[in-house]
Design a protein around this motif. Structure first.
Motif, PDB file in Angstrom:
ATOM      1  N   ALA A 229       0.830  -1.207   0.000  1.00  0.00           N
ATOM      2  CA  ALA A 229       0.000   0.000   0.000  1.00  0.00           C
ATOM      3  C   ALA A 229       0.866   1.259   0.000  1.00  0.00           C
ATOM      4  O   ALA A 229       0.526   2.262  -0.642  1.00  0.00           O
ATOM      5  CB  ALA A 229      -0.931  -0.008   1.208  1.00  0.00           C
ATOM      6  N   ARG A 230       1.988   1.204   0.675  1.00  0.00           N
ATOM      7  CA  ARG A 230       2.880   2.373   0.690  1.00  0.00           C
ATOM      8  C   ARG A 230       3.559   2.557  -0.667  1.00  0.00           C
ATOM      9  O   ARG A 230       3.753   3.677  -1.137  1.00  0.00           O
ATOM     10  CB  ARG A 230       3.934   2.217   1.800  1.00  0.00           C
ATOM     11  N   GLN A 231       3.917   1.456  -1.310  1.00  0.00           N
ATOM     12  CA  GLN A 231       4.567   1.547  -2.618  1.00  0.00           C
ATOM     13  C   GLN A 231       3.630   2.108  -3.677  1.00  0.00           C
ATOM     14  O   GLN A 231       4.083   2.771  -4.624  1.00  0.00           O
ATOM     15  CB  GLN A 231       5.073   0.159  -3.030  1.00  0.00           C
ATOM     16  N   THR A 236       0.176   6.646   2.962  1.00  0.00           N
ATOM     17  CA  THR A 236       1.312   7.573   3.027  1.00  0.00           C
ATOM     18  C   THR A 236       1.862   7.738   4.436  1.00  0.00           C
ATOM     19  O   THR A 236       2.872   8.398   4.643  1.00  0.00           O
ATOM     20  CB  THR A 236       0.913   8.958   2.497  1.00  0.00           C
ATOM     21  N   ILE A 237       1.200   7.139   5.428  1.00  0.00           N
ATOM     22  CA  ILE A 237       1.647   7.245   6.816  1.00  0.00           C
ATOM     23  C   ILE A 237       3.009   6.577   6.960  1.00  0.00           C
ATOM     24  O   ILE A 237       3.237   5.483   6.441  1.00  0.00           O
ATOM     25  CB  ILE A 237       0.635   6.569   7.759  1.00  0.00           C
ATOM     26  N   GLU A 238       3.915   7.235   7.671  1.00  0.00           N
ATOM     27  CA  GLU A 238       5.249   6.669   7.895  1.00  0.00           C
ATOM     28  C   GLU A 238       5.175   5.611   8.993  1.00  0.00           C
ATOM     29  O   GLU A 238       5.544   5.828  10.139  1.00  0.00           O
ATOM     30  CB  GLU A 238       6.242   7.777   8.257  1.00  0.00           C
ATOM     31  N   ARG A 239       4.691   4.446   8.576  1.00  0.00           N
ATOM     32  CA  ARG A 239       4.483   3.332   9.501  1.00  0.00           C
ATOM     33  C   ARG A 239       4.732   2.057   8.733  1.00  0.00           C
ATOM     34  O   ARG A 239       4.328   1.932   7.568  1.00  0.00           O
ATOM     35  CB  ARG A 239       3.040   3.369  10.014  1.00  0.00           C
ATOM     36  N   ASP A 240       5.376   1.090   9.375  1.00  0.00           N
ATOM     37  CA  ASP A 240       5.742  -0.131   8.660  1.00  0.00           C
ATOM     38  C   ASP A 240       4.827  -1.310   8.960  1.00  0.00           C
ATOM     39  O   ASP A 240       5.035  -2.403   8.449  1.00  0.00           O
ATOM     40  CB  ASP A 240       7.192  -0.517   8.978  1.00  0.00           C
ATOM     41  N   THR A 258      -1.266   5.632  13.277  1.00  0.00           N
ATOM     42  CA  THR A 258      -0.867   6.954  12.803  1.00  0.00           C
ATOM     43  C   THR A 258       0.494   7.329  13.394  1.00  0.00           C
ATOM     44  O   THR A 258       0.886   6.827  14.446  1.00  0.00           O
ATOM     45  CB  THR A 258      -1.905   8.024  13.181  1.00  0.00           C
ATOM     46  N   ARG A 259       1.190   8.208  12.711  1.00  0.00           N
ATOM     47  CA  ARG A 259       2.512   8.618  13.200  1.00  0.00           C
ATOM     48  C   ARG A 259       2.786  10.040  12.734  1.00  0.00           C
ATOM     49  O   ARG A 259       2.899  10.304  11.534  1.00  0.00           O
ATOM     50  CB  ARG A 259       3.593   7.660  12.698  1.00  0.00           C
ATOM     51  N   VAL A 260       2.877  10.952  13.698  1.00  0.00           N
ATOM     52  CA  VAL A 260       3.127  12.360  13.400  1.00  0.00           C
ATOM     53  C   VAL A 260       4.518  12.701  13.927  1.00  0.00           C
ATOM     54  O   VAL A 260       4.730  12.792  15.138  1.00  0.00           O
ATOM     55  CB  VAL A 260       2.052  13.260  14.038  1.00  0.00           C
TER      56      VAL A 260
END
Length: 450
Positions: A229-231, A236-240, A258-260
């Motif tokens: 999904a990120r690729q 777009t959330i910076e989460r793995d 979520t990650r802010v």
């Protein structure tokens, strides 16, 4: 002006425990809280499950924290302590936050704590190394309150800052703090379908041994689905990973996705922007879960936190600073007032990575009383995540059960000092430890000392 023996600022896990302990210790106690309910990050930010009350060998957190969970279990608001399916901690404690709000409120009322809700501390008058008055504001307008001992349980170290006590923020090399997270709750999740997928794809998850027999679902994984999904820019959330835990109500989960990053929780405008970014991330994450994750096809968003969850902000520079080395080595201290066992859990301040480091030679470490004290405002005690600790050590000590244990110690110390007419640092540590043990706390000590 209100006159008290002990004033506790902040009604989160540490502050609630501190106020209850102080009131039970015979002190006229005021608890100031900015929201209309207690529980702090657990209830206003939905940070859960609580973890961990246990080390791999024993239950470390007892006392007031365990009393609250027992009352919550009686109300059907928690299954109690259950095995962590992820294997990150020895146990997790799912809670119904609405019932927890009630339990903590009643424990305060029954203990004789005076509550001042919907109230913020706006300033502190310091003279000759002591806090005199605290300035507060609520719907009645500005007021002042006063006590010989003040306990800062605001999480963000607001009173520490207002009193001019030195503090640090973030990691040493650049001051960046761990990211903030907007937790959210979803219902209508088919957890049996989630379990079935995990059984077919175990390599996609972080799993404890014998995870299949865990009573409550915990998920840290779906790595390939997140990566895909990120690729494709769908996520777009910076989460793995997907990180979620089953709640007491059937089919409900708490999601930590979520990650802010790169925002300062003590900067008003930055905190505002973090809230805006995080709620947009929630909607993106919900769409991803509905579309990609087995068991979430018909799941719905129930609610988000009242505010974004904050892992780290101000940390007081105290008489002693707990270090990452102390945590990893399982260090013991003569002035122990609480114990921790959670791994050093660092969510990267500038990426989507999660770095967890377990202790090396022991199953628990001590938190010394000196981490709660400072040299600038001598009648101020810190508790919760604003104690004197390094970025690395706080990544372990910040969790809610540990914060409650520290809070109980801070409140007990505050009452003993106030009633005796002495400063907190003049308190006989053996007397404080004896009192905590009598209250059911586990300090790893015999009644006469280690």
């Amino acid at each position: 002006m209100g006159q008290y023996d002990v004033i506790v600022a902040g009604g989160g896990p540490s502050g609630t425990a501190a106020a209850i302990a102080a009131a039970r210790g015979g002190a006229k106690t005021l608890l100031i809280e900015r929201y209309g309910f207690l529980g702090g990050m657990i209830t206003n930010a939905l940070v859960g499950p609580m973890q961990s009350f246990h080390s791999k060998d024993e239950q470390l957190v007892l006392g007031i924290a365990e009393e609250a969970i027992a009352k919550l279990v009686e109300l059907g608001g928690s299954p109690g302590h259950v095995k962590d399916m992820v294997g990150f901690a020895p146990s997790v404690t799912p809670v119904d936050v609405e019932k927890l709000k009630y339990v903590l409120q009643q424990m305060c009322v029954d203990s004789g704590v005076e509550l001042m809700l919907h109230t913020v501390v706006t300033g502190a008058d310091v003279s000759e190394g002591r806090i005199g008055k605290l300035h507060v504001y609520n719907k009645s307008g500005p007021q002042t309150v006063q006590a010989p001992v003040v306990v800062d349980c605001t999480g963000d170290g607001d009173v520490i800052w207002q009193a001019g006590v030195p503090f640090l923020k973030g990691r040493e090399k650049d001051g960046l703090a761990q990211p903030m997270t907007m937790m959210f709750r979803m219902g209508g999740v088919d957890l049996e379908r989630v379990r079935a997928y995990m059984a077919l794809h175990p390599d996609e998850f972080v799993l404890a041994e014998d995870w299949e027999n865990c009573s409550h679902v915990g998920v840290s994984g779906f790595f390939s689905l997140v990566r895909e999904a990120r690729q494709s820019d769908e996520l777009t959330i910076e989460r793995d990973r997907v990180l979620l835990f089953e709640l007491p109500a059937p089919g409900e989960v708490s999601v930590n996705m979520t990650r802010v990053i790169r925002y300062d929780a003590t900067d008003g405008q930055a905190l505002t922007q973090a809230e805006i970014v995080s709620r947009a991330q929630v909607m993106e994450a919900v769409g991803f879960l509905n579309k990609r994750i087995p068991g979430f096809e018909n799941a719905t968003l129930i609610n988000c936190g009242t505010q974004i969850g904050v892992r780290e902000s101000r940390r007081m520079q105290g008489v002693y600073t707990l270090t990452g080395e102390d945590v990893l080595a399982g260090r013991k201290f003569d002035d122990v007032i609480a114990r921790g066992s959670y791994p050093i859990d660092i969510h990267s301040p500038d990426s989507g990575d999660l770095d967890a480091t377990e202790m090396k030679s022991a199953s628990s470490y001590d938190i010394p009383y000196r981490c709660l004290l400072n040299d600038t405002a001598r009648n101020l005690i810190a508790a919760g995540r604003c104690i004197s600790a390094t970025h690395e050590a706080l990544a372990s000590a910040r969790v809610s059960p540990t914060a409650m244990a520290i809070g109980e110690a801070a409140g007990t110390a505050a009452a003993l000092a106030a009633v005796s007419g002495i400063e907190p640092r003049q308190l006989d540590i053996r007397l404080l430890q004896k009192k905590l043990i009598e209250q059911g706390c586990n300090l790893g000590l015999q009644p006469e000392g280690r």
